[in-house]
Design a protein around this motif. Sequence first.
Motif, PDB file in Angstrom:
ATOM      1  N   UNK A  47       0.763  -1.236   0.000  1.00 31.36           N
ATOM      2  CA  UNK A  47       0.000   0.000   0.000  1.00 31.36           C
ATOM      3  C   UNK A  47       0.794   1.285   0.000  1.00 31.36           C
ATOM      4  N   UNK A  48       2.091   1.244   0.282  1.00 30.50           N
ATOM      5  CA  UNK A  48       2.871   2.476   0.430  1.00 30.50           C
ATOM      6  C   UNK A  48       2.736   3.368  -0.804  1.00 30.50           C
ATOM      7  N   UNK A  49       2.293   4.606  -0.571  1.00 30.09           N
ATOM      8  CA  UNK A  49       2.026   5.553  -1.645  1.00 30.09           C
ATOM      9  C   UNK A  49       2.287   6.961  -1.126  1.00 30.09           C
ATOM     10  N   UNK A  50       2.563   7.879  -2.032  1.00 29.03           N
ATOM     11  CA  UNK A  50       2.701   9.299  -1.702  1.00 29.03           C
ATOM     12  C   UNK A  50       1.645  10.046  -2.505  1.00 29.03           C
ATOM     13  N   UNK A  51       0.929  10.950  -1.838  1.00 33.47           N
ATOM     14  CA  UNK A  51      -0.107  11.742  -2.503  1.00 33.47           C
ATOM     15  C   UNK A  51       0.205  13.232  -2.365  1.00 33.47           C
ATOM     16  N   UNK A  52       0.070  13.932  -3.473  1.00 36.52           N
ATOM     17  CA  UNK A  52       0.186  15.391  -3.493  1.00 36.52           C
ATOM     18  C   UNK A  52      -1.153  15.927  -3.968  1.00 36.52           C
ATOM     19  N   UNK A  53      -1.837  16.674  -3.126  1.00 35.72           N
ATOM     20  CA  UNK A  53      -3.117  17.263  -3.496  1.00 35.72           C
ATOM     21  C   UNK A  53      -2.832  18.617  -4.134  1.00 35.72           C
ATOM     22  N   UNK A  54      -3.045  18.696  -5.433  1.00 36.12           N
ATOM     23  CA  UNK A  54      -2.688  19.864  -6.219  1.00 36.12           C
ATOM     24  C   UNK A  54      -3.870  20.825  -6.347  1.00 36.12           C
ATOM     25  N   UNK A  55      -3.580  22.036  -6.769  1.00 37.99           N
ATOM     26  CA  UNK A  55      -4.629  23.016  -7.012  1.00 37.99           C
ATOM     27  C   UNK A  55      -5.558  22.500  -8.104  1.00 37.99           C
ATOM     28  N   UNK A  56      -6.821  22.864  -8.026  1.00 38.06           N
ATOM     29  CA  UNK A  56      -7.783  22.446  -9.026  1.00 38.06           C
ATOM     30  C   UNK A  56      -8.378  21.074  -8.763  1.00 38.06           C
ATOM     31  N   UNK A  57      -8.012  20.467  -7.629  1.00 39.89           N
ATOM     32  CA  UNK A  57      -8.602  19.184  -7.259  1.00 39.89           C
ATOM     33  C   UNK A  57      -7.879  17.951  -7.762  1.00 39.89           C
ATOM     34  N   UNK A  58      -6.825  18.106  -8.545  1.00 42.52           N
ATOM     35  CA  UNK A  58      -6.073  16.961  -9.052  1.00 42.52           C
ATOM     36  C   UNK A  58      -5.137  16.426  -7.979  1.00 42.52           C
ATOM     37  N   UNK A  59      -5.009  15.105  -7.912  1.00 35.15           N
ATOM     38  CA  UNK A  59      -4.054  14.463  -7.010  1.00 35.15           C
ATOM     39  C   UNK A  59      -2.970  13.806  -7.847  1.00 35.15           C
ATOM     40  N   UNK A  60      -1.721  14.060  -7.495  1.00 35.77           N
ATOM     41  CA  UNK A  60      -0.574  13.382  -8.090  1.00 35.77           C
ATOM     42  C   UNK A  60      -0.130  12.325  -7.089  1.00 35.77           C
ATOM     43  N   UNK A  61      -0.107  11.061  -7.520  1.00 35.61           N
ATOM     44  CA  UNK A  61       0.296   9.960  -6.646  1.00 35.61           C
ATOM     45  C   UNK A  61       1.590   9.347  -7.160  1.00 35.61           C
ATOM     46  N   UNK A  62       2.432   8.930  -6.225  1.00 35.35           N
ATOM     47  CA  UNK A  62       3.646   8.177  -6.535  1.00 35.35           C
ATOM     48  C   UNK A  62       3.473   6.787  -5.939  1.00 35.35           C
ATOM     49  N   UNK A  63       3.696   5.759  -6.743  1.00 34.60           N
ATOM     50  CA  UNK A  63       3.473   4.378  -6.313  1.00 34.60           C
ATOM     51  C   UNK A  63       4.566   3.518  -6.939  1.00 34.60           C
ATOM     52  N   UNK A  64       5.175   2.627  -6.191  1.00 33.84           N
ATOM     53  CA  UNK A  64       6.234   1.803  -6.784  1.00 33.84           C
ATOM     54  C   UNK A  64       5.744   1.073  -8.038  1.00 33.84           C
ATOM     55  N   UNK A  65       6.573   1.086  -9.088  1.00 35.27           N
ATOM     56  CA  UNK A  65       6.210   0.427 -10.361  1.00 35.27           C
ATOM     57  C   UNK A  65       5.787  -1.021 -10.139  1.00 35.27           C
ATOM     58  N   UNK A  66       6.532  -1.725  -9.310  1.00 37.76           N
ATOM     59  CA  UNK A  66       6.235  -3.145  -9.083  1.00 37.76           C
ATOM     60  C   UNK A  66       4.857  -3.320  -8.460  1.00 37.76           C
ATOM     61  N   UNK A  67       4.495  -2.428  -7.552  1.00 41.27           N
ATOM     62  CA  UNK A  67       3.200  -2.531  -6.872  1.00 41.27           C
ATOM     63  C   UNK A  67       2.058  -2.084  -7.787  1.00 41.27           C
ATOM     64  N   UNK A  68       2.308  -1.084  -8.614  1.00 41.35           N
ATOM     65  CA  UNK A  68       1.305  -0.646  -9.581  1.00 41.35           C
ATOM     66  C   UNK A  68       0.976  -1.777 -10.547  1.00 41.35           C
ATOM     67  N   UNK A  69       1.985  -2.496 -11.000  1.00 34.44           N
ATOM     68  CA  UNK A  69       1.759  -3.631 -11.903  1.00 34.44           C
ATOM     69  C   UNK A  69       0.931  -4.713 -11.217  1.00 34.44           C
ATOM     70  N   UNK A  70       1.265  -5.024  -9.962  1.00 36.85           N
ATOM     71  CA  UNK A  70       0.486  -6.030  -9.220  1.00 36.85           C
ATOM     72  C   UNK A  70      -0.943  -5.565  -9.011  1.00 36.85           C
ATOM     73  N   UNK A  71      -1.119  -4.296  -8.639  1.00 36.59           N
ATOM     74  CA  UNK A  71      -2.442  -3.766  -8.353  1.00 36.59           C
ATOM     75  C   UNK A  71      -3.330  -3.799  -9.597  1.00 36.59           C
ATOM     76  N   UNK A  72      -2.753  -3.534 -10.764  1.00 36.63           N
ATOM     77  CA  UNK A  72      -3.511  -3.514 -12.017  1.00 36.63           C
ATOM     78  C   UNK A  72      -3.581  -4.897 -12.674  1.00 36.63           C
ATOM     79  N   UNK A  73      -2.928  -5.881 -12.061  1.00 37.26           N
ATOM     80  CA  UNK A  73      -2.862  -7.233 -12.648  1.00 37.26           C
ATOM     81  C   UNK A  73      -2.335  -7.164 -14.081  1.00 37.26           C
ATOM     82  N   UNK A  74      -1.206  -6.492 -14.216  1.00 41.25           N
ATOM     83  CA  UNK A  74      -0.596  -6.276 -15.519  1.00 41.25           C
ATOM     84  C   UNK A  74       0.902  -6.517 -15.403  1.00 41.25           C
ATOM     85  N   UNK A  75       1.483  -7.057 -16.432  1.00 40.53           N
ATOM     86  CA  UNK A  75       2.922  -7.301 -16.453  1.00 40.53           C
ATOM     87  C   UNK A  75       3.662  -5.968 -16.461  1.00 40.53           C
ATOM     88  N   UNK A  76       4.670  -5.879 -15.620  1.00 41.28           N
ATOM     89  CA  UNK A  76       5.463  -4.645 -15.578  1.00 41.28           C
ATOM     90  C   UNK A  76       6.253  -4.536 -16.880  1.00 41.28           C
TER      91      UNK A  76
END
Length: 139
Positions: A47-76
Amino acid sequence: MKPQIGIVTLGVDDLDRSLAFYRDGLGLPTKGITADDFKGDDTHAAGAVVMFHLEGGLTLALYPRSELAKDAHHTIGAPSSTEFSLGYLAGSKGEVDQILNQAKAAGATLTDAAHDRPWGIYSGYFKDPDGHLWEVIWN
C-alpha cells in the motif's frame, strides 16, 4: 464518464527518492509516505504511496512500479519517457526558467531548454528521477 481526471499515478523505482524530489526539490506539499502498513506479497500489492493534493482538485500519486503492476494485474513493462508528458502552466517566461532550474537542482535532467516555440508558447522539458517527462509552459 465525466470529462475529468482526478488522480495521476506515476510508477516509480524508489519511493523515498521520488518523495524527496517532488516534496523537497519541487516544494509540493504532502503528508509523505502513507499506507505503508499494508505490506503485500508476491501477488498482492503493498500500500505504500505518496499523494500530493494539487490546485484544481487533481491528485498526483507516486506508487512503486512493481506494486502498480500487481495492483492492475498487468505485467510490468520497461519505462518510457515519451509515452506521455505532464504539463505545468507557468505565469511567465521567468517562472518557466525558475521551475526548470529548480527541477535541475533537485535532480531532474533537462531534456530541452526553454525557448519560444513556433506555435506561440515558451516552454522547456525535464525528466524526473524516474524518467517521467514534464513540460513547463508559458502561453
